[in-house]
Design an enzyme around this catalytic site. Sequence first.
Site, short mmCIF file in Angstrom:
data_model
loop_
_atom_site.label_atom_id
_atom_site.label_comp_id
_atom_site.label_asym_id
_atom_site.label_seq_id
_atom_site.Cartn_x
_atom_site.Cartn_y
_atom_site.Cartn_z
N ARG A 1 -5.74 1.93 -4.22
CA ARG A 1 -4.88 1.30 -3.22
C ARG A 1 -5.00 -0.22 -3.30
O ARG A 1 -6.07 -0.75 -3.66
CB ARG A 1 -5.17 1.81 -1.81
CG ARG A 1 -6.47 1.46 -1.14
CD ARG A 1 -7.72 2.15 -1.65
NE ARG A 1 -7.63 3.58 -1.79
CZ ARG A 1 -8.10 4.46 -0.91
NH1 ARG A 1 -8.65 4.04 0.20
NH2 ARG A 1 -8.05 5.75 -1.15
N ASP B 1 -9.56 0.38 7.58
CA ASP B 1 -9.94 1.55 8.38
C ASP B 1 -10.78 1.15 9.58
O ASP B 1 -11.76 0.41 9.44
CB ASP B 1 -10.74 2.55 7.54
CG ASP B 1 -9.90 3.22 6.47
OD1 ASP B 1 -8.73 3.53 6.75
OD2 ASP B 1 -10.42 3.43 5.35
N ASP C 1 -6.87 -1.36 1.83
CA ASP C 1 -7.27 -0.28 2.73
C ASP C 1 -7.96 -0.89 3.94
O ASP C 1 -8.93 -1.64 3.79
CB ASP C 1 -8.22 0.68 2.00
CG ASP C 1 -8.41 1.99 2.74
OD1 ASP C 1 -7.54 2.33 3.55
OD2 ASP C 1 -9.43 2.66 2.49
N ARG D 1 0.84 -1.19 0.00
CA ARG D 1 0.00 0.00 0.00
C ARG D 1 0.88 1.25 0.00
O ARG D 1 1.82 1.37 0.78
CB ARG D 1 -0.90 0.01 1.23
CG ARG D 1 -1.58 1.34 1.57
CD ARG D 1 -2.69 1.68 0.60
NE ARG D 1 -3.22 3.00 0.84
CZ ARG D 1 -4.22 3.29 1.70
NH1 ARG D 1 -4.78 2.31 2.39
NH2 ARG D 1 -4.65 4.52 1.84
#
Length: 282
Positions: A218, A223, A221, A209
Amino acid sequence: MFNAGGTRMDYIKITGLKIFAHHGVLPEEKKNGQDFYINARLFYSMKQPGKTDDLNDAINYAQVCAFMTETFNAQSFDLIEAAAEHLCHAVLLEFSALEKIELELCKPHAPIGLPFTDVSVNMTRQWHKAFVAVGSNMGDSSELITNGLKELESCPDIRGGKKSSLIVTKPYGPVEQPDFLNGCVSFETLLDPEELLVLLHKIEAHANRERKIHWGPRTLDLDIIFYDKLVYESDDLIIPHVDMQNRTFVLQPLAELAPNERHPVLGLTVSQMLQALEENAQ
């Protein structure tokens, strides 16, 4: 007492567990050793053992005391803070039914050189519920997500993982790029939010990444969306995740895992936020 999920948390109380060990900064403390005392509260649901009267359904406090004694003597620490941290972590990993531990580690023979009764450190450690959004739109997205989640699950401080379905979504933001593959996972963790963020960034890095373009493409990811009912902000992290209520690619897989999870600031459930977003889109 109730935990974050709304269920009652009962506890076992252990008082004055005496352990002779070799912790301390001074050489003579390491060489000669001294007595330490442990007071602890072990939180877990006693509903099942209360009904069955079966030790197999309970946390065996004799085993806990023996385990704490063995663990406390397994290595030597300079600081009682470090000894207590290590002990809390080990106990939570060893006894799977345990949700939370409150520990007081007392050092009545600390080398202070003045009259005193006791020195102690107190700490609380527990399993936390986290929700993490996953996404990818570069390379073999399905394989990248699968490998990233396997690495996440392999962390000893994470347990009880659940995965949503993966969905194809349009990119969010102004950057021209391929469609995304998105999903969500939930799990319990002993990591605090910043520690969890470090782990997620490490996993992203293993997937190559790169953070060159905001809202850009990307490989992987990861989160943090929710962490218990926490409202938190630092230089690197905001919980709940910023603008999640406006992101279908977050809410749709999240609703599959926890439709009634409530946003701690907005007061809306995941299902309500998703419904509002879909109505606005129409």
